[in-house]
Design a protein around this motif. Structure first.
Motif, PDB file in Angstrom:
ATOM      1  N   LYS A   1       2.672   6.061  10.828  1.00 30.08           N
ATOM      2  CA  LYS A   1       1.542   4.902  10.160  1.00 30.08           C
ATOM      3  C   LYS A   1       1.279   4.704   8.867  1.00 30.08           C
ATOM      4  CE  LYS A   1      -2.999   4.181  12.043  1.00 30.08           C
ATOM      5  NZ  LYS A   1      -4.234   5.167  12.290  1.00 30.08           N
ATOM      6  N   LYS A   2       2.096   5.426   7.744  1.00 29.02           N
ATOM      7  CA  LYS A   2       1.430   5.458   6.355  1.00 29.02           C
ATOM      8  C   LYS A   2       2.839   3.967   5.928  1.00 29.02           C
ATOM      9  CE  LYS A   2       0.111   6.779   1.563  1.00 29.02           C
ATOM     10  NZ  LYS A   2       0.300   8.047   1.533  1.00 29.02           N
ATOM     11  N   GLU A   3       3.840   4.617   5.958  1.00 29.67           N
ATOM     12  CA  GLU A   3       4.383   3.359   6.620  1.00 29.67           C
ATOM     13  C   GLU A   3       4.702   2.023   6.966  1.00 29.67           C
ATOM     14  OE1 GLU A   3       8.110   5.323   7.556  1.00 29.67           O
ATOM     15  OE2 GLU A   3       8.454   6.288   5.816  1.00 29.67           O
ATOM     16  N   ALA A   4       4.073   2.329   7.823  1.00 28.02           N
ATOM     17  CA  ALA A   4       3.542   0.452   8.742  1.00 28.02           C
ATOM     18  C   ALA A   4       2.439  -0.314   8.208  1.00 28.02           C
ATOM     19  CB  ALA A   4       3.432   1.076  10.144  1.00 28.02           C
ATOM     20  N   CYS A   5       1.762   0.707   8.005  1.00 23.79           N
ATOM     21  CA  CYS A   5       0.616  -0.438   6.877  1.00 23.79           C
ATOM     22  C   CYS A   5       0.771  -0.514   5.719  1.00 23.79           C
ATOM     23  CB  CYS A   5      -0.516   1.362   5.885  1.00 23.79           C
ATOM     24  SG  CYS A   5      -1.672   1.673   8.007  1.00 23.79           S
ATOM     25  N   TYR A   6       2.147  -0.339   4.760  1.00 21.86           N
ATOM     26  CA  TYR A   6       2.666  -0.645   2.877  1.00 21.86           C
ATOM     27  C   TYR A   6       3.747  -1.706   4.562  1.00 21.86           C
ATOM     28  CZ  TYR A   6       2.044   2.868   0.053  1.00 21.86           C
ATOM     29  OH  TYR A   6       1.317   3.662  -1.182  1.00 21.86           O
ATOM     30  N   THR A   7       4.156  -2.174   5.031  1.00 21.26           N
ATOM     31  CA  THR A   7       4.843  -3.043   5.487  1.00 21.26           C
ATOM     32  C   THR A   7       4.032  -4.064   5.783  1.00 21.26           C
ATOM     33  OG1 THR A   7       6.771  -1.457   6.261  1.00 21.26           O
ATOM     34  CG2 THR A   7       6.722  -3.667   7.852  1.00 21.26           C
ATOM     35  N   ASP A   8       2.892  -3.980   6.721  1.00 25.25           N
ATOM     36  CA  ASP A   8       1.916  -4.605   7.350  1.00 25.25           C
ATOM     37  C   ASP A   8       1.421  -5.733   5.477  1.00 25.25           C
ATOM     38  OD1 ASP A   8       2.571  -4.489   9.433  1.00 25.25           O
ATOM     39  OD2 ASP A   8       0.468  -3.480   9.875  1.00 25.25           O
ATOM     40  N   ILE A   9       1.031  -4.598   4.921  1.00 23.94           N
ATOM     41  CA  ILE A   9      -0.178  -5.197   3.541  1.00 23.94           C
ATOM     42  C   ILE A   9       1.376  -6.211   3.065  1.00 23.94           C
ATOM     43  CG2 ILE A   9      -0.099  -4.049   1.140  1.00 23.94           C
ATOM     44  CD1 ILE A   9      -2.014  -1.997   2.877  1.00 23.94           C
ATOM     45  N   GLU A  10       2.313  -5.634   2.545  1.00 24.48           N
ATOM     46  CA  GLU A  10       4.246  -6.590   2.266  1.00 24.48           C
ATOM     47  C   GLU A  10       4.382  -7.779   2.729  1.00 24.48           C
ATOM     48  OE1 GLU A  10       5.425  -5.809  -1.036  1.00 24.48           O
ATOM     49  OE2 GLU A  10       4.637  -4.061  -1.047  1.00 24.48           O
ATOM     50  N   ASN A  11       3.813  -7.538   3.742  1.00 27.66           N
ATOM     51  CA  ASN A  11       3.954  -9.135   4.720  1.00 27.66           C
ATOM     52  C   ASN A  11       2.740  -9.649   4.789  1.00 27.66           C
ATOM     53  OD1 ASN A  11       6.695  -8.494   5.262  1.00 27.66           O
ATOM     54  ND2 ASN A  11       5.683  -6.714   7.349  1.00 27.66           N
ATOM     55  N   GLY A  12       2.040  -9.921   3.631  1.00 29.67           N
ATOM     56  CA  GLY A  12       0.994 -10.311   4.067  1.00 29.67           C
ATOM     57  C   GLY A  12       0.154 -10.482   4.673  1.00 29.67           C
ATOM     58  N   LEU A  13       0.204  -9.283   5.798  1.00 30.11           N
ATOM     59  CA  LEU A  13      -0.922  -9.526   6.459  1.00 30.11           C
ATOM     60  C   LEU A  13      -2.688  -8.798   6.318  1.00 30.11           C
ATOM     61  CD1 LEU A  13       0.855  -7.539   9.497  1.00 30.11           C
ATOM     62  CD2 LEU A  13       0.504 -10.142   8.927  1.00 30.11           C
ATOM     63  N   TRP A  14      -2.856  -8.065   5.332  1.00 31.27           N
ATOM     64  CA  TRP A  14      -3.894  -7.670   4.493  1.00 31.27           C
ATOM     65  C   TRP A  14      -5.033  -8.643   3.846  1.00 31.27           C
ATOM     66  CZ3 TRP A  14      -7.097  -3.319   5.715  1.00 31.27           C
ATOM     67  CH2 TRP A  14      -6.449  -3.024   6.447  1.00 31.27           C
ATOM     68  N   GLY A  15      -3.784  -9.628   3.285  1.00 34.16           N
ATOM     69  CA  GLY A  15      -4.768 -10.204   1.771  1.00 34.16           C
ATOM     70  C   GLY A  15      -3.303 -10.462   0.834  1.00 34.16           C
ATOM     71  N   TRP A  16      -4.289 -11.379   0.374  1.00 31.89           N
ATOM     72  CA  TRP A  16      -3.639 -11.602  -1.600  1.00 31.89           C
ATOM     73  C   TRP A  16      -3.672 -10.348  -2.015  1.00 31.89           C
ATOM     74  CZ3 TRP A  16      -5.730 -11.173  -6.513  1.00 31.89           C
ATOM     75  CH2 TRP A  16      -4.825 -11.781  -7.645  1.00 31.89           C
ATOM     76  N   ALA A  17      -5.220  -9.837  -2.424  1.00 35.41           N
ATOM     77  CA  ALA A  17      -6.141  -8.674  -2.726  1.00 35.41           C
ATOM     78  C   ALA A  17      -5.226  -7.793  -3.332  1.00 35.41           C
ATOM     79  CB  ALA A  17      -7.831  -8.712  -2.510  1.00 35.41           C
ATOM     80  N   CYS A  18      -4.666  -7.006  -1.324  1.00 32.95           N
ATOM     81  CA  CYS A  18      -3.833  -5.697  -1.362  1.00 32.95           C
ATOM     82  C   CYS A  18      -2.710  -5.873  -2.279  1.00 32.95           C
ATOM     83  CB  CYS A  18      -3.883  -5.701   0.330  1.00 32.95           C
ATOM     84  SG  CYS A  18      -5.738  -5.227   0.975  1.00 32.95           S
TER      85      CYS A  18
END
Length: 123
Positions: free
Chosen positions: A51-68
């Motif tokens: 799940k952590k790897e999936a979260c990192y991928t989502d963040i790297e793809n910009g799904l959590w916004g620029w601040a992340c």
């Protein structure tokens, strides 16, 4: 002699049957099933890692916004929030990690929360 037609069920026996069916359905609804029990097992280290790897991928793809993606610490705060919003709010909610901060105690509390306080959520 003419054959006799089969007797019709009385109103009383129909009422008993419907009452018995209702009681059976109620009992089945109240008894926890095997599937419900398995969903309350603690999450494993392997499941957390996936799940952590999936979260990192989502963040790297910009799904959590620029601040992340603005700093490693912000990224880590976002990953912790992505993994378990409930545990993040409980442990870090009012005081998120700051730049350069390593908080071993809160990290252990978060890990404990992930393993013991929350049932496994199916994605």
């Amino acid at each position: 002699m003419s054959p006799r037609p089969p007797p019709r069920p009385s109103r009383r026996s129909r009422r008993r049957f419907s009452t018995a069916c209702c009681l059976l359905l109620l009992a089945l609804a109240l008894v926890p099933s095997a599937a419900a029990k398995s969903s309350h097992r603690p999450i494993s280290d392997n499941e957390i890692r996936q799940k952590k790897e999936a979260c990192y991928t989502d963040i790297e793809n910009g799904l959590w916004g620029w601040a992340c993606r603005s700093s490693p610490t912000e990224k880590e705060n976002c990953v912790l929030r992505c993994l378990s919003p409930e545990c993040y709010d409980l442990i870090y909610g009012g005081d998120p990690l700051e730049e350069g901060e390593l908080d071993y105690v809160r990290g252990q509390e978060y890990k404990y929360c992930m393993h013991n306080c929350l049932p496994l959520e199916k994605a």
